[in-house]
Write a protein that holds these residues in place. Structure first.
Motif, PDB file in Angstrom:
ATOM      1  N   ASN A   9     -90.189 -82.874 -86.193  1.00 31.72           N
ATOM      2  CA  ASN A   9     -91.409 -82.985 -85.391  1.00 31.72           C
ATOM      3  C   ASN A   9     -91.426 -84.375 -84.764  1.00 31.72           C
ATOM      4  N   PHE A  47     -93.959 -85.303 -92.163  1.00 31.79           N
ATOM      5  CA  PHE A  47     -94.866 -85.980 -91.248  1.00 31.79           C
ATOM      6  C   PHE A  47     -94.968 -87.460 -91.597  1.00 31.79           C
ATOM      7  N   ALA A  53     -98.587 -88.421 -85.829  1.00 32.32           N
ATOM      8  CA  ALA A  53     -98.426 -87.305 -86.770  1.00 32.32           C
ATOM      9  C   ALA A  53     -99.728 -86.525 -86.902  1.00 32.32           C
ATOM     10  N   LYS A  57    -100.315 -82.475 -86.160  1.00 29.87           N
ATOM     11  CA  LYS A  57    -100.984 -81.568 -87.097  1.00 29.87           C
ATOM     12  C   LYS A  57    -102.177 -80.885 -86.437  1.00 29.87           C
ATOM     13  N   THR A  72     -95.291 -85.727 -96.538  1.00 30.20           N
ATOM     14  CA  THR A  72     -95.765 -86.900 -95.800  1.00 30.20           C
ATOM     15  C   THR A  72     -95.037 -88.127 -96.323  1.00 30.20           C
ATOM     16  N   SER A  77     -93.814 -91.790 -86.571  1.00 27.56           N
ATOM     17  CA  SER A  77     -93.239 -90.533 -86.085  1.00 27.56           C
ATOM     18  C   SER A  77     -92.103 -90.792 -85.109  1.00 27.56           C
ATOM     19  N   GLN A 101     -88.391 -89.535 -89.322  1.00 25.73           N
ATOM     20  CA  GLN A 101     -87.367 -88.520 -89.053  1.00 25.73           C
ATOM     21  C   GLN A 101     -85.969 -89.030 -89.382  1.00 25.73           C
TER      22      GLN A 101
END
Length: 271
Positions: A9, A47, A53, A57, A72, A77, A101
């Protein structure tokens, strides 16, 4: 038909607009599966703890995508920066490297696998760092995998035994390279494979037969997420029993719709 996506994400940061949009291959595929009529679509990922983030969501909640098993991690992010060409194509510039990530990798536990096996297909991507999890994932569900433009045969051969649906970005291949690549893909045991080619018709392979996408001229606002929309649309309709040609047509309509607005599925927010 039920789809779950496990992996990346991000927010795509549009420099010209000074706005960011929720996205990431797996998030986009889950959202577009729902838009294409999936009975249920869910997402598992990691996340960050920043406002970006929180916005991802929020957007997932608005689209009816459950993400309750996500983790989390403290940090920021993924936030690739992108610029827009005159033709509406997005060009990725760069972004921070110290993102959640990049720093963490998702490891599936029994609770995850028990939940995942209640779906019909699980989508992951080369950006999800899920290669080490594919073996145990493939024991409970069919897997869809987006290779993007990572067309190295060594990598494909490594993950292919666990993959049922394969998606590639082949826009940079010459005609000779493309024909060679298609023949190689026929040797794998994919239920279906697809090669997007930029503005050229995508090609789909199933049962040793090659199908060509039928394109029509449409106004393009932004191509961000169009390939992910194609994947989501194809998987939903194909697994719901549509033949290859119908599934490709529905997938094309899904991608066309995404080209009509900014971002992978909308929800802009100012920097």
């Amino acid at each position: 038909m039920k789809l779950i996506a496990v992996g990346d994400n991000v927010v795509d940061c549009y420099l010209d607009q000074e706005k960011y949009y929720p996205g990431g291959n797996c998030v986009n595929v889950a959202v577009n599966a729902r838009k294409n009529g999936a009975e249920e679509a869910a997402y598992i990922g990691i996340f960050a703890t920043d406002d970006k983030a929180a916005h991802i969501k929020y957007a997932l909640g608005q689209e009816g995508i459950g993400f309750g098993l996500s983790r989390t991690a403290e940090g920021i992010s993924g936030q690739p920066r992108v610029a827009l060409t005159e033709e509406g194509d997005r060009v990725f510039v760069s972004g921070p490297k110290n993102t959640v990530q990049r720093r963490f990798k998702l490891q599936l536990i029994d609770e995850d696998l028990d939940f995942i096996k209640g779906f019909d297909v699980c989508h992951v991507s080369c950006y999800s760092s899920m290669e080490s999890e594919l073996a145990k994932l493939s024991e409970v569900i069919d897997i869809s995998y987006d290779f993007s433009n990572h067309l190295e045969m060594e990598h494909i051969e490594k993950v292919a035994p666990f993959i049922d649906y394969a998606f590639f970005s082949a826009a940079d291949l010459s005609e000779a390279e493309l024909n060679w690549f298609i023949e190689k893909l026929k040797s794998f045991d994919f239920k279906a494979a697809a090669l997007t080619r930029g503005s050229e018709p995508a090609l789909f392979i199933s049962g040793g037969k090659v199908y060509a996408q039928k394109l029509k001229k449409i106004p393009v606002v932004d191509t961000m997420g169009a390939g992910d929309s194609l994947i989501g649309g194809f998987l939903v309709h194909y697994l719901d029993g549509a033949g290859m040609e119908e599934a490709i047509e529905k997938a094309t309509e899904s991608a066309e719709a995404t080209c009509g607005f900014y971002g992978g599925f909308g929800y802009p927010k100012a920097f």
